[in-house]
Design a protein around this motif. Structure first.
Motif, PDB file in Angstrom:
ATOM      1  N   SER A  38     -12.421  46.854  53.701  1.00  0.00           N
ATOM      2  CA  SER A  38     -12.658  45.899  54.814  1.00  0.00           C
ATOM      3  C   SER A  38     -11.924  44.661  54.473  1.00  0.00           C
ATOM      4  CB  SER A  38     -14.154  45.304  54.935  1.00  0.00           C
ATOM      5  OG  SER A  38     -14.775  46.520  55.072  1.00  0.00           O
ATOM      6  N   ARG A  39     -11.588  44.165  55.791  1.00  0.00           N
ATOM      7  CA  ARG A  39     -11.038  42.536  55.641  1.00  0.00           C
ATOM      8  C   ARG A  39     -12.256  41.707  55.397  1.00  0.00           C
ATOM      9  NH1 ARG A  39      -7.792  44.375  59.986  1.00  0.00           N
ATOM     10  NH2 ARG A  39      -5.419  44.798  59.361  1.00  0.00           N
ATOM     11  N   ASP A  59     -11.790  29.928  57.030  1.00  0.00           N
ATOM     12  CA  ASP A  59     -11.354  31.003  55.906  1.00  0.00           C
ATOM     13  C   ASP A  59     -11.752  30.322  54.535  1.00  0.00           C
ATOM     14  OD1 ASP A  59     -10.275  32.897  57.498  1.00  0.00           O
ATOM     15  OD2 ASP A  59      -8.229  32.427  57.126  1.00  0.00           O
ATOM     16  N   GLU A 110     -14.859  40.494  58.191  1.00  0.00           N
ATOM     17  CA  GLU A 110     -14.630  41.439  59.270  1.00  0.00           C
ATOM     18  C   GLU A 110     -15.818  42.457  58.983  1.00  0.00           C
ATOM     19  OE1 GLU A 110     -11.513  44.216  60.239  1.00  0.00           O
ATOM     20  OE2 GLU A 110     -10.976  42.982  61.814  1.00  0.00           O
TER      21      GLU A 110
END
Length: 865
Positions: free
Chosen positions: A785-786, A169, A789
């Protein structure tokens, strides 16, 4: 390199000149070359003689090393000057990998994993990683375990899932420490391999750092273009070729250099000709004159005279034999729209010194460059200078945005449009005229002229035209006078308090950091752009190397072709028995499901044509490789495609017909072949009893729109409505698994297997807004959106056939509702968008639809993986 672009072609004579220039560029301050002292004159004793030989051997080795480095850099700089910005990293990466493999500093097998991003056919269970790791990445991680130093990587990730999740991340993962012992265990190159599998969006930056450490900063940091240095490499026999880009004009470079050398239009020793109809004879005459008397000629826009350029090439070849030493010829042309097209003669491109100096493409540079087209005087000449300043600055911002949006690929614009400064200048003239002629700002008129005529004149896609018009709805607004936001963190300046120079200062000092948010796009657009750039880079390396990143031996490549061919032949499904299928279908054609059965028959027929061609071409290639048939061009093209894992025929110059007979797809050979098997399985199940599926896997059809039309036909027969008075609307159901569909849809059909780009659909508790449409439970609306993703899946979608309402607007892409709570979403077959458009979907939105329009939101039938 010519496989990357037709402009990248060079002659042996040019290479020799650069080679010798690299030798001479060492200079006297470098270590002196070994000269006469290498030869023993016979005066020294044997011991001294041996010592001298050793010393000379060391000096010779060092000298060769210096020469090798100097020549390599000289050749690369010569080539780099003519490369497009997008290809520079590709070329230096190929050079670096080749040198390292030849020097034994890099394993060719490991390099193949970096270039090809291999996947495992049986990756197994993801375990706890399924909570955060995209499914498409896990097969790549398991494939890496075939490398000795990556063994057990998958198990380690499952054991330390939280640590790997944290690393995954991190925005700049290439600079972060790897979890566990892997930071110490992995070499910089092995970290590249890991990034290729897990974070391809960060690989470009990491690759630059790797090349800089291995080859030196000169290979990744290019000095600003210097016209004088380029001129020093020219001669009276070597033309200079400038590649034209938006915002770049080479004329001042040549004119300024010429004045410093006493060559200008004032003394009639410099002539600049913009090529067009009727300019051939004057151009040829001035070339002959200056070749004889000395002078510079600049022939601009030669791409407009592609039929005449071969004559120019021959003329330059003739006059070069005894040309005056002060003769120079400068040529400029725009590159062809497709890299594999030729708009300049090959021999001319070989002999020219090529200069491809692109203007900065960031939004701040575009904005400042656009604003520089105007002045305080031009603004003051308007009757409403305050309104003009605000509207003009907003127009420049609009110009910067539509030009910069191109770098986001198909999500930015589905086609490449040549927006240019001329559009901006003409729009500014229109703006001034309308402000002078009207008591108030005519916003609607200005938006229409700018969006539909000027900039819109370039646009051929209806959805791109909507994007352009939406930008103008946002930017050309009365809020400009009250400090409204043009983008997050960037407001429209107050026109009453600022002059022309103040606006320039504001653009230079107040611009937020470059990000997709400035264009109205989600941050995922940047990730997608970087990921696609990485894929393109390594695909070009594959194409140039002929099938692997290391340019391995031909026998290994031949083994790969045979293995791939055998694997495809073993898995190839049998053709459908159309005679028996047609007989079984005939009594059902007049029934309620008749239109669906027609679609099934058409799909089986098209699949048979494709399967037959695949079987025949693979069989012919097998015989060709065994020597039983002569190798044809079609077979050669098939071999090339198998080497690089490309679906045969995707190259537009390929003789293979697989692509023409198949459906639109961006997948590689392995993925599309697996997709074909799934399509066959759906057709086998469908035609067994001709029972219409309760929910159809729409991406599994050659012609998806035919099935949607069939659903309208069935509904029209049932309700008695005229088919030409009907269309479709979509409602997103609460069903995420197709197994949840246990009944047929009322007045339509269910479809599944779609994906969404630029947004997402909520699941579970997020989708709290539920409603029922014709007995079908629907839920949710568009969400942001994430991060990371990029193209998430969609739930089962209810496609309902409905009568056309009188207030709907008919258009080339369907009926537009104009409902502020509905986003009219284009549905495409692939992420290539544009020509793969299928139908218009209506998606529920809780925010103004303009947000999703500028975000490039669209539904896809398939991903590229």
């Amino acid at each position: 390199l010519v496989k990357i672009h037709t402009y990248y072609i060079y002659s042996l004579a040019a290479f020799q000149q650069v080679f010798f220039r690299g030798m001479s560029s060492l200079g006297s301050n470098e270590k002196e070359p070994v000269k006469e002292n290498m030869i023993n004159e016979g005066e020294n004793d044997d011991e001294q003689n041996g010592t001298d030989v050793k010393e000379n051997s060391v000096e010779l080795s060092e000298r060769c090393s210096f020469l090798r480095e100097s020549i390599t850099l000289a050749v690369f700089n010569y080539i780099r000057r003519g490369l497009f910005e997008v290809d520079k990293l590709t070329v230096v990466a190929m050079l670096t990998f080749k040198i390292m493999v030849n020097d034994g500093k890099m394993d060719a097998h490991e390099l193949d994993f970096l270039v090809q991003s291999k996947i495992s056919n049986d990756p197994g269970n993801m375990g706890p990683l399924h909570e955060w790791l995209p499914e498409s990445i896990w097969p790549k991680i398991k494939a890496l375990e075939n490398l000795p130093r990556f063994k057990g990587l998958g198990d380690s990730m499952q054991s330390d899932s939280d640590d790997w999740n944290a690393w995954f991340d991190i925005e700049k993962a290439e600079t972060a420490a790897l979890p566990g012992d892997y930071e110490k265990k992995f070499t910089p190159f092995e970290k590249l391999i890991l990034l290729r599998a897990m974070r391809p969006d960060r690989l470009m930056n990491s690759l630059r750092m790797f090349i800089g450490d291995v080859m030196g900063k000169d290979y990744v940091m290019q000095k600003p273009f210097n016209m004088k240095s380029a001129y020093e490499e020219t001669s009276n026999k070597t033309p200079t070729f400038f590649v034209l880009f938006a915002g770049v004009d080479p004329t001042p470079w040549v004119e300024n250099l010429g004045r410093g050398l006493g060559i200008s239009s004032e003394n009639k020793r410099f002539v600049n000709i913009s090529m067009g109809q009727g300019q051939e004879a004057p151009a040829e005459a001035i070339v002959r004159k200056f070749a004889k008397e000395g002078g510079w000629v600049m022939l601009q826009n030669c791409h407009l005279m592609s039929s005449w350029v071969p004559q120019l090439e021959r003329l330059l070849e003739i006059v070069a034999e005894d040309a005056h030493e002060d003769f120079r010829c400068f040529i400029s042309a725009e590159p062809p729209p497709i890299a594999s097209w030729r708009n300049m003669p090959e021999s001319l491109m070989q002999s020219c010194i090529k200069v491809a100096n692109e203007a900065p493409a960031d939004i701040q540079s575009n904005l400042i460059r656009a604003w520089d087209n105007f002045s305080e005087e031009s603004i003051s000449s308007c009757n409403k200078p305050t309104e003009l300043k605000a509207c003009l600055f907003s127009l420049c911002w609009f110009h910067a945005v539509v030009c910069g949006r191109r770098r986001f690929g198909q999500q930015g614009w589905s086609r490449k449009y040549s927006f240019n400064t001329g559009d901006l200048v003409i729009c500014s003239n229109v703006l001034r005229s309308y402000l002078d002629a009207n008591p108030v700002v005519p916003w609607d008129d200005l938006r229409y002229i700018f969006g539909e005529i000027m900039y819109g004149g370039h646009i051929t896609d209806a959805w791109d035209r909507r994007t352009c018009s939406t930008y103008l709805q946002v930017y050309q607004d009365p809020g400009l006078f009250n400090g409204m936001e043009l983008a997050p963190g960037f407001k429209s300046p107050a026109p009453n308090n600022m002059n022309y120079e103040d606006y320039t200062t504001y653009a230079e000092s107040s611009m937020p950091p470059e990000s997709p948010l400035l264009f109205g796009l989600h941050p995922n657009a940047e990730i997608g752009y970087l990921t696609n750039s990485t894929d393109d880079l390594f695909f070009n390396i594959l194409v140039v190397s002929g099938g692997d990143g290391s340019s391995g031996d031909d026998s290994a490549k031949s083994d790969v072709v045979r293995e791939t061919m055998s694997n495809l032949q073993d898995k190839l499904p049998d053709e459908f028995e159309m005679v028996s299928i047609t007989l079984n279908a005939k009594p059902l054609l007049l029934g309620a499901s008749g239109p669906y059965i027609v679609v099934a028959l058409q799909e089986c027929g098209r699949m048979n044509v494709l399967l037959r061609e695949i079987k025949k071409s693979l069989s012919d290639l097998d015989k060709g490789l065994k020597g039983q048939l002569n190798m044809s061009q079609e077979m050669e093209d098939l071999v090339t495609a198998l080497k690089i894992n490309q679906w045969p025929g995707r190259n537009p110059f390929s003789k293979c017909t697989w692509e023409k007979l198949a459906w639109s797809s961006q997948k590689n050979l392995a993925a599309q072949f697996a997709d074909m098997i799934l399509r066959v399985d759906q057709l086998v199940s469908w035609t067994k009893e001709f029972e219409t599926p309760k929910s159809i896997w729409l991406p599994g059809l050659f012609n998806p729109s035919s099935y949607l039309t069939a659903s309208q036909q069935v509904t029209a027969r049932k309700t008695g409505l005229a088919l030409d008075k009907m269309t479709i609307e979509t409602h997103v159901t609460s069903m995420w698994d197709v197994s949840e569909v246990n009944a047929y849809a009322e007045d339509g059909t269910y479809i599944h297997g779609l994906f969404i780009e630029g947004a997402r659909w909520p699941k579970g508790e997020e989708a709290s807004d539920t409603y029922v449409v014709s007995g079908t439970k629907c839920a949710g609306s568009l969400f942001d959106s994430r991060l990371k993703e990029l193209i998430p899946p969609m739930p089962v979608i209810y496609v309902k056939a409905v009568p056309i309402q009188s207030h709907w607007e008919a258009s080339s892409v369907g009926f537009l509702r104009g409902d502020p709570e509905i986003f009219e979403c284009p549905v495409y077959t692939t992420s290539f968008r544009g020509p793969t458009y299928i139908f218009l979907a209506t998606l529920k939105s809780d925010v103004p639809p303009s947000k999703w329009v500028l975000g490039g939101v669209a539904l896809m039938l398939q991903t590229d993986n």
